[in-house]
Design a protein around this motif. Structure first.
Motif: not given
Length: 197
Positions: A96, A98, A100, A105, A107-108, A111-112
């Protein structure tokens, strides 16, 4: 004095995660051992560098022999032909961030979540079949003689049992009898064994 101690502590705190993280992010998988078994299969043991690393595939000479997303760290191949074989393990690391880092990657939740592939390879040499080197089992007990015969690349042939003055279980003679002679692998050694009087 207090200020220099504070500065040193801050420097250590900043450097420690970087040093520890550098190894984790640089190596996702490491092959630890590959050993050739008696049947010419190969047992491979590897290490996954973090809890975020999962297996993708294991290939022998470019052909995938195992695939799947798990955390196994050992595999025995089918028997391989004599000669050199390239073994490659490919793994995927999920992490994970913050920001990219690349196109892998997604997005979730603010965060990435990114994926990165790692691989390690090694070459394993499977020996050519060993010749049968005729041993001398005469005078030995049958179980000891059998172990000696198979250890030299030969196999156990017919076992004839006859009465003799020697103790039961002692090897009286063998065929072929020429100790040290090289014959094709797995040549059968025939034995004559005493059953006593």
């Amino acid at each position: 004095m207090k200020r220099s101690i504070f500065c040193a502590a801050m420097a250590m705190a900043l450097l420690a995660p970087t040093v520890a993280g550098a190894r984790d992010s640089a190596y996702g998988v490491a092959i630890r051992e590959a050993s050739v078994n008696g049947d010419h299969s190969v047992t491979i043991a590897w290490e996954l560098e973090s809890l975020n690393v999962f297996n993708q595939s294991l290939a022998v000479d470019g052909s995938v022999v195992r695939s799947g997303s798990d955390r196994a760290t050992i595999l025995t191949t089918r028997p391989l032909s004599a000669g050199s074989h390239a073994i490659t393990i490919e793994v995927r690391e999920l992490f994970e961030t913050y920001t990219r880092s690349d196109s892998s990657c997604v997005v979730s939740g603010g965060h990435w979540v990114c994926a990165r592939n790692w691989r390690d390879s090694m070459t394993v040499s499977v020996p050519y079949a060993m010749d049968c080197v005729v041993p001398r089992p005469v005078g030995l007990q049958l179980p000891v003689a059998k172990a000696r015969i198979t250890k030299t690349g030969c196999s156990i042939g017919a076992v004839q049992r006859i009465h003799s003055k020697r103790a039961a279980g002692i090897i009286l003679s063998q065929r072929p009898a020429e100790t040290g002679r090289r014959l094709p692998n797995d040549t059968a050694i025939r034995l004559v064994v005493s059953i006593g009087l």
